[in-house]
Scaffold this active site. Structure first.
Site, PDB file in Angstrom:
ATOM      1  N   CYS A  49       1.013  -1.710  -0.096  1.00 30.22           N
ATOM      2  CA  CYS A  49      -0.099   0.183  -0.075  1.00 30.22           C
ATOM      3  C   CYS A  49       1.241   0.897  -0.214  1.00 30.22           C
ATOM      4  O   CYS A  49       2.383   1.092   0.493  1.00 30.22           O
ATOM      5  CB  CYS A  49      -0.935  -0.122   1.665  1.00 30.22           C
ATOM      6  SG  CYS A  49      -2.270   1.434   1.101  1.00 30.22           S
ATOM      7  N   SER A  85       0.845   4.065   1.861  1.00 27.14           N
ATOM      8  CA  SER A  85       0.853   4.143   3.283  1.00 27.14           C
ATOM      9  C   SER A  85       2.356   3.011   3.536  1.00 27.14           C
ATOM     10  O   SER A  85       3.352   4.123   5.052  1.00 27.14           O
ATOM     11  CB  SER A  85       0.011   3.879   3.831  1.00 27.14           C
ATOM     12  OG  SER A  85      -1.489   4.341   3.566  1.00 27.14           O
ATOM     13  N   HIS A 107       5.271   5.412   2.380  1.00 28.90           N
ATOM     14  CA  HIS A 107       5.211   6.931   3.379  1.00 28.90           C
ATOM     15  C   HIS A 107       6.061   6.084   4.470  1.00 28.90           C
ATOM     16  O   HIS A 107       6.959   7.016   5.050  1.00 28.90           O
ATOM     17  CB  HIS A 107       4.520   7.338   3.846  1.00 28.90           C
ATOM     18  CG  HIS A 107       2.819   7.990   2.813  1.00 28.90           C
ATOM     19  ND1 HIS A 107       3.787   8.526   1.967  1.00 28.90           N
ATOM     20  CD2 HIS A 107       1.814   8.183   1.879  1.00 28.90           C
ATOM     21  CE1 HIS A 107       2.844  10.013   0.517  1.00 28.90           C
ATOM     22  NE2 HIS A 107       2.058   8.953   1.350  1.00 28.90           N
ATOM     23  N   HIS A 157       0.522  -3.518   6.960  1.00 30.00           N
ATOM     24  CA  HIS A 157      -1.122  -3.325   6.879  1.00 30.00           C
ATOM     25  C   HIS A 157      -2.023  -4.052   6.285  1.00 30.00           C
ATOM     26  O   HIS A 157      -3.139  -4.025   6.845  1.00 30.00           O
ATOM     27  CB  HIS A 157      -0.726  -1.949   7.476  1.00 30.00           C
ATOM     28  CG  HIS A 157      -0.934  -1.405   6.251  1.00 30.00           C
ATOM     29  ND1 HIS A 157      -0.220  -0.590   5.682  1.00 30.00           N
ATOM     30  CD2 HIS A 157      -2.348  -0.420   5.975  1.00 30.00           C
ATOM     31  CE1 HIS A 157      -0.884  -0.354   4.764  1.00 30.00           C
ATOM     32  NE2 HIS A 157      -2.591   0.542   4.809  1.00 30.00           N
TER      33      HIS A 157
END
Length: 377
Positions: free
Chosen positions: A47, A49, A52, A69
């Site tokens: 993902c 995220s 990031h 996650h």
């Protein structure tokens, strides 16, 4: 299981510090303590995220860490006091936990659980302030209550959802984040109405799931916005009625959208996490009744500047975390809906790789060559 109560040695993709490639290491995973479960991961998605975090853009992240996650797995063992789970259960880890007891969990207006906040839980650690991961004698931190880039992970019982025993353990991992976030932002947060006009900024996994949500809600016009034209075919396949590339115009994209829709859109979704496109999305909504939903996660250091006058005529801005779904309640239902073919997760998956090729998966993400890459164990 014979591993219950014992430390398990297994493979994990460890991030030793920001901006470095993942390192496949042998890690030790301690047994679960009270109200915790240990999961054998089967599949996990990559993902934005996670990216990031890898790039050090999230202040909540402490290194060294095991990221990930968006997973699915099988319960290997449970800690003392655990209810509702047993070894062998199929589960999806939840980066958005649900204790079912706090004021927010009991309120239908939000899907945020305040328990981890009110208990003063240290970032990147379990409730008792310790980690369940070690590698080369060093403590590793947890990520987003889940840490799915490991063959085994320990999570709180409030951060897992038991799913149908017959559920396939592959693409359903996307329900742990990307699909649910996008789909729910249209269905739950925006509450897109039949016949409405929508624009989706960013046609990655989350953005395409948002397109699917807009279509399911009955929107009559769904405009996909992305600078990568290669994503347009998939977007139209999933429900976009048209797609535009901001680079094709010599004027701001919000002005283009306003002109093409006769004043602005009913609903606009920012699914990138870019503060500049967030401002564009807000301005592209109809001045009198438009709703903009911020779905993308921006770096912690970024801010947006908006003229407050644009809201006085009736615009609304919202944010959507995990698509507004109350996680333990909704994830099992979403899995069932997938099994009943109410939506198609398969079209969001473009690549499958073993955990050992995780860096290759992130390269695909950076180059814009993948929608969702699923890592298998």
């Amino acid at each position: 299981m014979e591993t219950a109560g014992k430390v398990i040695k297994c493979k994990a993709a460890v991030t030793w510090q920001a901006h470095e490639p993942f390192s496949i290491e042998e890690v030790e995973v301690a047994p679960p303590k009270g109200h915790e479960i240990r999961i054998k991961m089967v599949a996990t998605g990559i993902c934005g995220s996670d990216d990031h975090a890898l790039e050090g853009k999230l202040k909540e992240v402490t290194f060294p860490i095991i990221l990930g996650h968006e997973g699915v797995g099988i319960v290997e063992s449970i800690g003392e006091g655990v209810k509702g789970f047993k070894p062998g259960d199929k589960v999806i880890p939840l980066f958005m936990p649900q204790c079912c007891q706090c004021v927010c969990c009991k309120d239908p207006r939000t899907n945020i659980c305040t328990l981890p906040i009110t208990t003063g839980r240290p970032r990147g650690l379990m409730a008792d302030g310790t980690s369940r991961f070690t590698c080369k004698g060093k403590q590793l931190y947890h990520f987003a209550n889940t840490s799915t880039f490991a063959e085994y992970s320990v999570i709180d019982e409030i951060a897992a959802a038991k799913i149908d025993d017959n559920a396939p353990l592959d693409n359903v991992c996307l329900i742990g984040c990307g699909f649910s976030t996008g789909y729910g932002s249209a269905i739950n947060t925006a509450k897109v109405h039949p016949g409405s006009t929508c624009a989706v900024f960013g046609l990655g996994g989350v953005g395409l799931a948002t397109v699917m949500g807009c279509k399911a809600a009955g929107a009559s016009r769904i405009i996909g916005v992305d600078i990568n034209k290669d994503k347009f075919v998939k977007a139209k396949e999933l429900g976009a009625t048209e797609c535009i590339n901001p680079k094709d115009y010599d004027k701001p994209i919000q002005q283009v959208l306003i002109e093409q829709t006769g004043g602005g859109l009913d609903y606009v979704f920012e699914c990138i996490g870019n503060t500049e496109t967030m401002v564009s999305a807000i301005n592209a909504s109809h001045f009198a009744f438009g709703t903009t939903v911020i779905v993308g996660v921006a770096p912690s250091t970024k801010t947006i500047t908006i003229d407050p006058m644009i809201f006085l005529t009736g615009r609304t801005m919202k944010s959507s975390l995990f698509g507004g779904w109350k996680s333990k309640d909704s994830v099992p239902k979403l899995v069932t809906d997938y099994m009943e073919k109410k939506f198609d997760l398969d079209k969001l998956v473009t690549h499958r790789l073993p955990l050992e090729k995780i860096n290759e998966g992130f390269d695909l993400l950076h180059k814009g060559n993948s929608i969702r890459t699923i890592l298998t164990f």
